[in-house]
Design a protein around this motif. Structure first.
Motif, short mmCIF file in Angstrom:
data_model
loop_
_atom_site.label_atom_id
_atom_site.label_comp_id
_atom_site.label_asym_id
_atom_site.label_seq_id
_atom_site.Cartn_x
_atom_site.Cartn_y
_atom_site.Cartn_z
N GLU A 121 -16.72 21.95 -29.72
CA GLU A 121 -15.86 22.92 -30.05
C GLU A 121 -14.59 22.93 -30.46
O GLU A 121 -13.90 21.91 -30.25
CB GLU A 121 -15.69 23.97 -28.72
CG GLU A 121 -17.11 24.24 -28.43
CD GLU A 121 -16.78 25.33 -27.16
OE1 GLU A 121 -17.78 26.29 -27.13
OE2 GLU A 121 -16.13 25.09 -26.29
N ALA A 122 -13.91 23.51 -31.60
CA ALA A 122 -12.70 23.35 -31.81
C ALA A 122 -11.92 24.89 -31.95
O ALA A 122 -12.61 25.79 -32.29
CB ALA A 122 -12.50 22.60 -33.26
N ILE A 123 -10.74 24.79 -31.87
CA ILE A 123 -10.09 25.82 -32.26
C ILE A 123 -9.78 25.98 -33.55
O ILE A 123 -9.01 25.30 -34.15
CB ILE A 123 -8.62 26.04 -31.23
CG1 ILE A 123 -8.88 25.93 -29.95
CG2 ILE A 123 -7.57 27.17 -31.76
CD1 ILE A 123 -7.53 25.50 -28.94
N LEU A 124 -10.09 27.03 -34.24
CA LEU A 124 -9.73 27.52 -35.42
C LEU A 124 -8.74 28.61 -35.79
O LEU A 124 -9.12 29.52 -35.04
CB LEU A 124 -11.11 27.75 -36.48
CG LEU A 124 -12.29 26.75 -36.94
CD1 LEU A 124 -12.51 25.92 -35.84
CD2 LEU A 124 -13.01 27.30 -37.60
N GLY A 125 -7.61 28.49 -36.57
CA GLY A 125 -6.77 29.18 -36.59
C GLY A 125 -5.67 29.07 -37.45
O GLY A 125 -5.58 27.97 -38.18
N ASN A 126 -4.77 30.17 -37.67
CA ASN A 126 -3.76 29.87 -38.63
C ASN A 126 -2.63 29.43 -37.81
O ASN A 126 -2.07 30.13 -36.80
CB ASN A 126 -3.36 31.27 -39.05
CG ASN A 126 -4.49 31.64 -40.09
OD1 ASN A 126 -4.73 31.14 -41.14
ND2 ASN A 126 -5.06 33.23 -39.79
N THR A 136 -6.39 25.99 -39.83
CA THR A 136 -6.62 24.56 -39.44
C THR A 136 -7.52 24.62 -38.27
O THR A 136 -7.66 25.50 -37.69
CB THR A 136 -5.52 23.62 -39.56
OG1 THR A 136 -5.86 22.22 -39.32
CG2 THR A 136 -4.59 23.90 -38.11
N LEU A 137 -8.01 23.29 -37.77
CA LEU A 137 -8.94 23.11 -36.51
C LEU A 137 -8.00 22.34 -35.69
O LEU A 137 -7.33 21.24 -36.35
CB LEU A 137 -9.98 22.31 -36.92
CG LEU A 137 -11.15 22.89 -37.83
CD1 LEU A 137 -10.80 22.61 -39.13
CD2 LEU A 137 -12.68 22.28 -37.55
N ILE A 138 -8.02 22.52 -34.57
CA ILE A 138 -7.15 21.46 -33.60
C ILE A 138 -8.30 21.32 -32.28
O ILE A 138 -9.08 22.35 -32.00
CB ILE A 138 -5.85 22.26 -33.01
CG1 ILE A 138 -6.03 23.85 -32.71
CG2 ILE A 138 -4.89 22.06 -33.95
CD1 ILE A 138 -4.68 24.14 -32.17
N GLY A 139 -7.90 20.28 -31.44
CA GLY A 139 -8.45 20.03 -30.38
C GLY A 139 -9.21 18.88 -30.22
O GLY A 139 -8.94 18.08 -31.31
N ASP A 140 -9.94 18.46 -29.09
CA ASP A 140 -10.34 17.44 -28.56
C ASP A 140 -11.25 16.90 -29.72
O ASP A 140 -11.46 15.63 -30.00
CB ASP A 140 -10.86 17.72 -27.05
CG ASP A 140 -11.37 16.35 -26.64
OD1 ASP A 140 -10.43 15.52 -26.59
OD2 ASP A 140 -12.49 16.20 -26.28
N THR A 141 -12.26 17.61 -30.17
CA THR A 141 -13.26 17.35 -31.09
C THR A 141 -12.80 16.76 -32.33
O THR A 141 -13.48 16.08 -33.04
CB THR A 141 -14.36 18.77 -31.14
OG1 THR A 141 -14.52 19.23 -29.91
CG2 THR A 141 -15.34 18.45 -32.03
N VAL A 142 -11.77 17.28 -32.55
CA VAL A 142 -11.08 16.69 -34.11
C VAL A 142 -10.48 15.63 -34.03
O VAL A 142 -10.53 14.81 -34.45
CB VAL A 142 -9.76 17.96 -34.59
CG1 VAL A 142 -9.18 17.84 -35.88
CG2 VAL A 142 -10.70 19.40 -34.43
#
Length: 202
Positions: A121-126, A136-142
């Motif tokens: 899972e990733a956080i998608l946002g502006n 962009t995408l952020i988080g552990d998965t990225v």
């Protein structure tokens, strides 16, 4: 369409990171306009493969590509298969380009491509400020995809445990020794994608 509000949401995704082995050495040896031409040719070919297979390129970072694919709930073997096929096709296309790169420039070019892929899972946002924002995408998965990409040798596709589980039906995977990953307390086991299984009746 995502509107240009600041904010984000958690999504199930496959994240693909690729970057060029030997890139820095290459930039020191050939002319700047040659480096730009090589990158643009490579990015054009990779984008073609990724978008044909339903992926989105989120951004280019130097010689790296950050792309993602939607990850369905439930039956995900088919989706995982598309993502890994994309990665293997990227390696094939890169090899073809590489043959022409070796002889087309002022110095011989010797570069490779490493790819890391994670399911999660990733956080998608502006993100950003009112003046300058980017989706962009952020988080552990990225982060993990980026780390696996960093470990991948030229021609290799490395995946995380979750991606290996999703894809094991259709692909031959080889576990590497567990390794320490920055930001993870437990050692993580990367898997090398050895190739697609040629099962009968599939």
């Amino acid at each position: 369409a995502l509107d240009s509000e600041l904010g984000g949401e958690l999504r199930r995704v496959y994240v693909l990171f690729s970057d060029v082995r030997g890139f820095t050495r290459m930039t020191e040896r050939i002319r700047p306009e040659e480096t730009v031409e090589i990158l643009n040719k490579m990015f054009t070919a990779m984008e073609e493969v990724i978008s044909q297979n339903g992926g989105d390129i989120n951004k280019y970072i130097g010689d790296a590509i950050l792309a993602y694919f939607r990850r369905p709930y439930g039956e995900e073997a088919e989706a995982a298969k598309m993502v890994l096929r994309t990665a293997l096709r990227m390696q094939d296309r890169f090899e073809l380009l590489n043959q022409s790169f070796k002889v087309a420039y002022s110095q011989p070019v010797d570069i490779g491509l490493g790819i890391g892929i994670t399911a999660g899972e990733a956080i998608l946002g502006n993100l950003g400020s009112a003046n300058r924002m980017e989706f962009t995408l952020i988080g552990d998965t990225v982060n993990m995809a980026s780390r696996l990409c960093g470990v991948a040798k030229h021609g290799q596709v490395l995946v995380n445990e979750e991606m290996a589980q999703a894809a094991k039906e259709h692909f031959e995977l080889t576990a590497l020794p567990p390794m320490a990953i920055k930001g993870k307390s437990e050692p993580q086991t990367p898997y090398v994608v050895a190739g697609e299984r040629l099962g009968l009746g599939r």
